[in-house]
Scaffold this active site. Sequence first.
Site, PDB file in Angstrom:
ATOM      1  N   ARG A 234       0.873  -1.173   0.000  1.00 32.59           N
ATOM      2  CA  ARG A 234       0.000   0.000   0.000  1.00 32.59           C
ATOM      3  C   ARG A 234       0.913   1.226   0.000  1.00 32.59           C
ATOM      4  O   ARG A 234       1.996   1.202   0.606  1.00 32.59           O
ATOM      5  CB  ARG A 234      -0.889   0.034   1.260  1.00 32.59           C
ATOM      6  CG  ARG A 234      -2.032  -0.949   1.259  1.00 32.59           C
ATOM      7  CD  ARG A 234      -3.121  -0.580   0.248  1.00 32.59           C
ATOM      8  NE  ARG A 234      -4.250  -1.501   0.276  1.00 32.59           N
ATOM      9  CZ  ARG A 234      -4.418  -2.513  -0.575  1.00 32.59           C
ATOM     10  NH1 ARG A 234      -3.541  -2.770  -1.517  1.00 32.59           N
ATOM     11  NH2 ARG A 234      -5.501  -3.272  -0.492  1.00 32.59           N
ATOM     12  N   GLU A 263      -3.102   7.644  -4.372  1.00 33.65           N
ATOM     13  CA  GLU A 263      -3.455   7.172  -5.705  1.00 33.65           C
ATOM     14  C   GLU A 263      -4.925   7.486  -6.027  1.00 33.65           C
ATOM     15  O   GLU A 263      -5.764   7.467  -5.107  1.00 33.65           O
ATOM     16  CB  GLU A 263      -3.145   5.676  -5.861  1.00 33.65           C
ATOM     17  CG  GLU A 263      -3.824   4.764  -4.886  1.00 33.65           C
ATOM     18  CD  GLU A 263      -3.283   3.336  -4.977  1.00 33.65           C
ATOM     19  OE1 GLU A 263      -2.066   3.123  -4.883  1.00 33.65           O
ATOM     20  OE2 GLU A 263      -4.117   2.435  -5.141  1.00 33.65           O
ATOM     21  N   HIS A 281      -1.419   0.455  -9.734  1.00 32.89           N
ATOM     22  CA  HIS A 281      -2.052  -0.512  -8.816  1.00 32.89           C
ATOM     23  C   HIS A 281      -2.679  -1.677  -9.598  1.00 32.89           C
ATOM     24  O   HIS A 281      -3.889  -1.909  -9.535  1.00 32.89           O
ATOM     25  CB  HIS A 281      -3.106   0.172  -7.933  1.00 32.89           C
ATOM     26  CG  HIS A 281      -3.424  -0.613  -6.694  1.00 32.89           C
ATOM     27  ND1 HIS A 281      -3.759  -0.026  -5.495  1.00 32.89           N
ATOM     28  CD2 HIS A 281      -3.470  -1.955  -6.468  1.00 32.89           C
ATOM     29  CE1 HIS A 281      -3.998  -0.964  -4.594  1.00 32.89           C
ATOM     30  NE2 HIS A 281      -3.831  -2.157  -5.174  1.00 32.89           N
TER      31      HIS A 281
HETATM   32  P1  NAP Z   1      -0.617 -11.618   4.804  1.00 29.82           P
HETATM   33  O1  NAP Z   1      -0.551 -13.046   4.426  1.00 29.82           O
HETATM   34  O2  NAP Z   1      -1.456 -11.207   5.957  1.00 29.82           O
HETATM   35  O3  NAP Z   1       0.888 -11.126   5.032  1.00 29.82           O
HETATM   36  C1  NAP Z   1       1.211  -9.893   5.567  1.00 29.82           C
HETATM   37  C2  NAP Z   1       2.574  -9.977   6.235  1.00 29.82           C
HETATM   38  O4  NAP Z   1       2.931  -8.688   6.717  1.00 29.82           O
HETATM   39  C3  NAP Z   1       2.605 -10.937   7.421  1.00 29.82           C
HETATM   40  O5  NAP Z   1       3.668 -11.807   7.261  1.00 29.82           O
HETATM   41  C4  NAP Z   1       2.805 -10.045   8.648  1.00 29.82           C
HETATM   42  O6  NAP Z   1       3.650 -10.728   9.579  1.00 29.82           O
HETATM   43  C5  NAP Z   1       3.491  -8.810   8.028  1.00 29.82           C
HETATM   44  N1  NAP Z   1       3.204  -7.590   8.784  1.00 29.82           N
HETATM   45  C6  NAP Z   1       2.027  -7.147   9.250  1.00 29.82           C
HETATM   46  N2  NAP Z   1       2.185  -5.989   9.910  1.00 29.82           N
HETATM   47  C7  NAP Z   1       3.506  -5.699   9.866  1.00 29.82           C
HETATM   48  C8  NAP Z   1       4.298  -4.645  10.395  1.00 29.82           C
HETATM   49  N3  NAP Z   1       3.757  -3.648  11.119  1.00 29.82           N
HETATM   50  N4  NAP Z   1       5.632  -4.672  10.150  1.00 29.82           N
HETATM   51  C9  NAP Z   1       6.190  -5.661   9.440  1.00 29.82           C
HETATM   52  N5  NAP Z   1       5.481  -6.694   8.930  1.00 29.82           N
HETATM   53  C10 NAP Z   1       4.159  -6.714   9.137  1.00 29.82           C
HETATM   54  O7  NAP Z   1      -1.124 -10.728   3.574  1.00 29.82           O
HETATM   55  P2  NAP Z   1      -0.966 -11.004   2.008  1.00 29.82           P
HETATM   56  O8  NAP Z   1      -2.102 -11.814   1.534  1.00 29.82           O
HETATM   57  O9  NAP Z   1       0.423 -11.475   1.739  1.00 29.82           O
HETATM   58  O10 NAP Z   1      -1.178  -9.510   1.459  1.00 29.82           O
HETATM   59  C11 NAP Z   1      -0.331  -8.476   1.880  1.00 29.82           C
HETATM   60  C12 NAP Z   1      -0.792  -7.131   1.391  1.00 29.82           C
HETATM   61  O11 NAP Z   1      -0.476  -6.964   0.013  1.00 29.82           O
HETATM   62  C13 NAP Z   1      -2.288  -6.843   1.425  1.00 29.82           C
HETATM   63  O12 NAP Z   1      -2.741  -6.542   2.720  1.00 29.82           O
HETATM   64  C14 NAP Z   1      -2.402  -5.669   0.468  1.00 29.82           C
HETATM   65  O13 NAP Z   1      -2.214  -4.447   1.169  1.00 29.82           O
HETATM   66  C15 NAP Z   1      -1.238  -5.880  -0.509  1.00 29.82           C
HETATM   67  N6  NAP Z   1      -1.715  -6.236  -1.856  1.00 29.82           N
HETATM   68  C16 NAP Z   1      -1.469  -5.393  -2.902  1.00 29.82           C
HETATM   69  C17 NAP Z   1      -1.903  -5.730  -4.166  1.00 29.82           C
HETATM   70  C18 NAP Z   1      -1.644  -4.858  -5.351  1.00 29.82           C
HETATM   71  O14 NAP Z   1      -2.423  -4.873  -6.289  1.00 29.82           O
HETATM   72  N7  NAP Z   1      -0.559  -4.108  -5.367  1.00 29.82           N
HETATM   73  C19 NAP Z   1      -2.621  -6.908  -4.372  1.00 29.82           C
HETATM   74  C20 NAP Z   1      -2.849  -7.739  -3.290  1.00 29.82           C
HETATM   75  C21 NAP Z   1      -2.389  -7.398  -2.030  1.00 29.82           C
HETATM   76  P3  NAP Z   1       3.592 -10.368  11.142  1.00 29.82           P
HETATM   77  O15 NAP Z   1       2.142 -10.447  11.531  1.00 29.82           O
HETATM   78  O16 NAP Z   1       4.456 -11.364  11.790  1.00 29.82           O
HETATM   79  O17 NAP Z   1       4.136  -8.980  11.235  1.00 29.82           O
HETATM   80  C1  8YV Z   2      -7.048  -4.805  -5.752  1.00 30.91           C
HETATM   81  C2  8YV Z   2      -5.392  -5.168  -3.862  1.00 30.91           C
HETATM   82  O1  8YV Z   2      -6.626  -3.984  -6.799  1.00 30.91           O
HETATM   83  O2  8YV Z   2      -6.130  -7.268  -3.118  1.00 30.91           O
HETATM   84  C3  8YV Z   2      -5.682  -6.176  -2.813  1.00 30.91           C
HETATM   85  O3  8YV Z   2      -5.421  -5.855  -1.631  1.00 30.91           O
HETATM   86  O4  8YV Z   2      -4.793  -4.177  -3.631  1.00 30.91           O
HETATM   87  C4  8YV Z   2      -5.790  -5.440  -5.267  1.00 30.91           C
HETATM   88  O5  8YV Z   2      -5.847  -6.796  -5.536  1.00 30.91           O
HETATM   89  C5  8YV Z   2      -7.822  -3.943  -4.799  1.00 30.91           C
HETATM   90  O6  8YV Z   2      -8.436  -4.713  -3.798  1.00 30.91           O
HETATM   91  C6  8YV Z   2      -8.934  -3.163  -5.504  1.00 30.91           C
HETATM   92  O7  8YV Z   2      -9.865  -4.078  -6.008  1.00 30.91           O
END
Ligand code: NAP
Ligand code: 8YV
Length: 320
Positions: A234, A263, A281
């Site tokens: 994010r 964004e 994004h």
């Molecule tokens: P997840 O499985 O919950 O993994 C998140 C990781 O972050 C965990 O290992 C957690 O470990 C760590 N974390 C949480 N708070 C933290 C902190 N304060 N400092 C350091 N590490 C921390 O989540 P995920 O499914 O991998 O998804 C992660 C994130 O990716 C989503 O929440 C979203 O914001 C982003 N995302 C972006 C896109 C995009 O389109 N760009 C798409 C999908 C997801 P600990 O709890 O041990 O800290």
């Molecule tokens: C999407 C994301 O673009 O899954 C997330 O956390 O950031 C992306 O996969 C977002 O949720 C808007 O649909």
Amino acid sequence: MTKPHLLQIGNVTERMRARFEAEFEVTRLFDTPEAERAAMLAARGSDIVAVATDGHWGVPPYVMMALPNLKVVSSYGVGYDAIDATGAAARGILVSHTPDVLNDEVADTAILLWLAVYRRLVPADRWVRKGGWEEKGAFPLTRSVKGTTVGVVGLGRIGQTIADRVQAFGAKVTYHSRTPKPVDYPYFDNLEAMAAECDALVCITPGGPGTRHIVNAAVLAALGAEGVLINVSRGSVVDELALVAALEGGALGGAGLDVFEAEPKVPDALKRMENVVLTPHVGSATVETRQAMGDLTCDNLSQFLKDGTVLTPVPECRGL
Ligand code: NAP
Ligand code: 8YV
């Protein structure tokens, strides 16, 4: 038989729309002009039992407050920092999201940005298109990712998938999160200390107050003049002003960014930089993955209608 009422926030695919309409009476928030939304919700909010939204729009507090009979929120995305899940759980509202089905796509996007920065893909493409190859000759040499060390910030579902890919390119993985994971990669409980040992950082934590600006000026300085920052988490995770200053001053080598603090607004300074790759994004934005996310968003709502549960609740709502 009357159908239950669903409020749709944000845009959805045709396939999702058809499924919503098969099971619910749908009200689209964005069909009402912004200035009239509060009044519309005051009139119709008590009918609404379900909300469908996405990671970008979440559920604004004024909407949450206007829906006294809300029972379920299904979000199209894994990150739910735009939804007050703790507040929802306290009201007995189930919140679901779409974990796992997007791990590969988002990891691919991180790798795409990482390679694009190192191999200067965008300037190289421009070199060909603008005649540089014919007029000036060979493109300047770039840098290899092989043998570098990549620090994954947030080794969760997507972070682990990124780590697997990074290793396949012959790079080493370290990681930072609040708690160590059962993996063999070196763990750092201090992000700045990890940055000092890394060639690149890849951010993939959740957003929200707990991670706001954890990548700050000190972390960027530790990453160093040859260092590369990749952010697919994010925009709030990175102090964008500090990032721009570090890149402008040569304190950081380059960046690949899919997410931004405000964004779709992106600082003009970033748009001018040759050592920065910007994407809007699109981490999960392929037809295949968005279909899987959409199906899970709908499946969560269908499951709720069937037995009052959801398939993939956010952690705050497990056990509700
Ligand atoms: P997840 O499985 O919950 O993994 C998140 C990781 O972050 C965990 O290992 C957690 O470990 C760590 N974390 C949480 N708070 C933290 C902190 N304060 N400092 C350091 N590490 C921390 O989540 P995920 O499914 O991998 O998804 C992660 C994130 O990716 C989503 O929440 C979203 O914001 C982003 N995302 C972006 C896109 C995009 O389109 N760009 C798409 C999908 C997801 P600990 O709890 O041990 O800290
Ligand atoms: C999407 C994301 O673009 O899954 C997330 O956390 O950031 C992306 O996969 C977002 O949720 C808007 O649909």
